[in-house]
Design an enzyme around this catalytic site. Structure first.
Site, short mmCIF file in Angstrom:
data_model
loop_
_atom_site.label_atom_id
_atom_site.label_comp_id
_atom_site.label_asym_id
_atom_site.label_seq_id
_atom_site.Cartn_x
_atom_site.Cartn_y
_atom_site.Cartn_z
N GLU A 143 56.26 51.18 13.90
CA GLU A 143 55.56 51.76 15.06
C GLU A 143 54.14 51.19 15.19
O GLU A 143 53.33 51.73 15.93
CB GLU A 143 55.52 53.29 14.98
CG GLU A 143 56.89 53.90 15.26
CD GLU A 143 56.90 55.41 15.21
OE1 GLU A 143 57.79 55.99 15.88
OE2 GLU A 143 56.08 56.03 14.50
N GLY A 225 72.94 58.94 7.12
CA GLY A 225 72.96 60.33 7.58
C GLY A 225 73.85 61.18 6.69
O GLY A 225 73.72 61.16 5.46
N ASP A 255 62.40 59.73 7.51
CA ASP A 255 61.04 59.65 6.96
C ASP A 255 60.94 60.46 5.65
O ASP A 255 60.27 60.04 4.71
CB ASP A 255 60.02 60.19 7.96
CG ASP A 255 60.09 59.43 9.28
OD1 ASP A 255 60.39 58.23 9.24
OD2 ASP A 255 59.86 60.04 10.33
O1 RIB Z 1 61.23 59.72 12.61
C1 RIB Z 1 60.78 60.78 13.40
C2 RIB Z 1 59.53 60.38 14.10
O2 RIB Z 1 59.80 59.35 15.01
C3 RIB Z 1 58.89 61.47 14.91
O3 RIB Z 1 57.97 62.23 14.18
C4 RIB Z 1 58.29 60.73 16.08
O4 RIB Z 1 56.91 60.84 16.18
C5 RIB Z 1 58.74 59.28 15.91
O5 RIB Z 1 57.76 58.51 15.33
#
Ligand code: RIB
Length: 312
Positions: A143, A225, A255
């Site tokens: 990101e 998953g 995450d």
């Molecule tokens: O992986 C989940 C995350 O993806 C969310 O918290 C959202 O902000 C995106 O980054």
């Protein structure tokens, strides 16, 4: 934990705007949703928070906008004991935000507006070099700009720091740029975008992970998953079984897996056990709503791990 791992995340921070609905509107249609949740998110920030809750010392390197969300995000990190020295607020751009849509059963769709995350540059990595040089593991996601990710992978290689790359959200990658990372951890969708191999079964997951290794990635963990995770390296591959839970909201489970895996491995556990524990940590996160707020503490995790006898 005998050794306290030191982990740095060079990555994103967003605010998540999560809507729960039985169905989602068609173009031109307005419908009522059932529930809304506002929370701290962003793949980088989520992984940092998971690592911190699991007991690591954590340094965050990130950029936020000069808005309500920016200040609040810095406070959230600080309240958790995450080092925010290298979290900067920048003018002229919004903080990252993520409208998220969750269906009954917990499946999610996420739209990310990167905002300030897109201004995190190699110069920011240089500015944080002293702090980054003192960690055991650096964790990266997709990101932030690709040039920053590639630069940080190279920084980790030069400084002999373990590096974990999570290619999320999915984007085509150049293994020449990122192949020096110790672990490459995509989910099925991300792995398909990168290899062109759809993953609907464990056999396909093995083929896909094999293709990633052939591209030049050193060790691959393909998260699957509710089917668990496939651990693959040039020595072979092994499916690590999932822990069964009833999910409410799967957002952020990947995450939770990555942040906790970095800690379990950094604490000196064998790789396979680190994946097993990360599988449980991620599964537990799906039983609550939201991303960071759904992550269990280290104490909650250990109680559940012991309750299940460490067995999926
Ligand atoms: O992986 C989940 C995350 O993806 C969310 O918290 C959202 O902000 C995106 O980054």
């Amino acid at each position: 934990m005998s050794k306290v791992p030191r982990i740095a995340v060079v990555g994103s921070a967003n605010v998540d705007l999560t809507t729960f609905s039985d169905r989602f509107p068609r173009p031109g249609e307005t419908i009522f949703g059932q529930r809304f949740d506002l929370g701290f998110g962003g793949k980088g920030a989520n992984q940092a928070v998971a690592a911190r809750l699991c007991g690591a010392e954590v340094v965050m390197v990130a950029k936020l906008g000069n808005d309500l969300f920016g200040e609040a995000t810095v406070k959230n990190f600080a309240s958790l004991g995450i080092d925010t020295t290298h979290v900067r607020i920048v003018d002229g751009v919004s903080s990252g935000v993520a409208p998220i849509f969750v269906e009954p059963g917990g499946q999610n769709r996420i739209l990310v507006v990167k905002g300030a995350n897109d201004t995190l540059k190699p110069a920011d990595v240089d500015a944080a070099a002293a702090a980054l040089g003192g960690v055991d593991t650096i964790v990266l996601q997709f990101e932030i700009p690709m040039e920053t990710i590639a630069y940080t992978v190279e920084f980790a290689r030069k400084n002999k720091i373990r590096c974990i790359v999570n290619p999320a959200p999915a984007q085509p990658v150049d293994a020449k740029q990122l192949g020096a990372a110790d672990y490459f951890i995509p989910n099925e969708t991300e792995a398909e975008v990168i290899t062109g191999i759809a993953v609907h079964s464990v056999e396909e997951a093995k083929r896909c992970a094999g293709a990633l290794l052939e591209q030049g990635f050193r060790r691959v963990i393909l998260t699957l998953g509710s089917r668990g995770a496939l651990l693959a390296s040039p020595e072979g591959s092994e499916l690590i079984a999932p822990f069964v839970v009833t999910p409410t909201d799967t957002t952020g489970a990947g995450d939770a897996f990555i942040g906790s895996f970095a800690v379990f491995l950094g604490a000196g556990l064998p790789e396979k056990e680190a994946v097993e524990r990360a599988n449980l940590y991620a599964a537990m996160s799906t039983t609550k709503v939201g991303t960071q707020k759904s992550f269990p503490t280290g104490v909650e995790f250990t109680a559940e791990w012991n309750k299940r006898g460490g067995k999926a």
